[in-house]
Design a protein around this motif. Structure first.
Motif, PDB file in Angstrom:
ATOM      1  N   PRO A  85       0.812  -1.224   0.000  1.00  0.00           N
ATOM      2  CA  PRO A  85       0.000   0.000   0.000  1.00  0.00           C
ATOM      3  C   PRO A  85       0.849   1.280   0.000  1.00  0.00           C
ATOM      4  O   PRO A  85       0.500   2.253  -0.667  1.00  0.00           O
ATOM      5  N   ALA A 151      -3.917   2.193   5.402  1.00  0.00           N
ATOM      6  CA  ALA A 151      -3.463   0.804   5.281  1.00  0.00           C
ATOM      7  C   ALA A 151      -2.757   0.351   6.548  1.00  0.00           C
ATOM      8  O   ALA A 151      -2.910  -0.793   6.971  1.00  0.00           O
ATOM      9  N   GLU A 156      -2.536  -3.453   7.679  1.00  0.00           N
ATOM     10  CA  GLU A 156      -1.836  -3.877   6.465  1.00  0.00           C
ATOM     11  C   GLU A 156      -0.492  -3.163   6.393  1.00  0.00           C
ATOM     12  O   GLU A 156      -0.404  -2.003   6.743  1.00  0.00           O
TER      13      GLU A 156
END
Length: 157
Positions: A85, A151, A156
């Motif tokens: 990301p 993110a 993530e």
């Protein structure tokens, strides 16, 4: 001197001269050339890697000082299936031009967002102020890092 450390998740034992910098060992002995050497004085940030999760100037750290540590280079922040990301955000915001500073910017931003996923613009500016870029003017880099926060907040990386 024999030095054993984790590099991008793999245990590596290197035979290095006592005064070899971590940057030189990564580049010459492990062929991890994403770690760039610019000023070799710790000023430009191009050689930034993560040592035990902290952003470190690898041109200022001796390899022997990394004994037993976990070292992550920009190569270790990649995903086999595609861009992370953060990398996607750098692409989306055109936050790279010549690319020389990009590995240091990515590792610095990753360290920041891992520990402070909700960092505001002032904090992002403060943290990347130690990474020099002669091409972008920093605005796209700051926008990319701010855009990538979601993110990191979602777990993530």
């Amino acid at each position: 001197m024999a030095v054993t450390l984790q590099v991008n998740g793999a245990t590596r034992t290197l035979d290095v001269p006592p005064r070899m910098t971590l940057a030189d060992a990564l580049r010459t002995q492990l062929s991890l050339t994403g770690t760039h050497l610019g000023c070799e004085h710790g000023v430009c940030g191009a050689c930034t890697v993560l040592v035990d999760g902290a952003a470190v100037r690898s041109c200022l750290m001796l390899t022997v000082q990394a004994e037993g540590s976990s070292v992550t280079t920009v190569e270790g922040l990649s995903l086999p299936e595609g861009l992370t990301p953060l990398q996607q955000s750098f692409k989306k915001h055109h936050a790279l031009q010549c690319g020389f500073c990009t590995p240091g910017m990515i590792t610095t931003a990753h360290a920041l967002l891992t520990h402070e996923a909700n960092a505001d613009e002032a904090r992002v500016r403060e943290v990347i102020s130690g990474n020099l870029c002669r091409c972008t003017g920093y605005v796209p880099i700051i926008e990319a890092i701010l855009d990538a926060r979601a993110a990191y907040g979602a777990g993530e990386t």
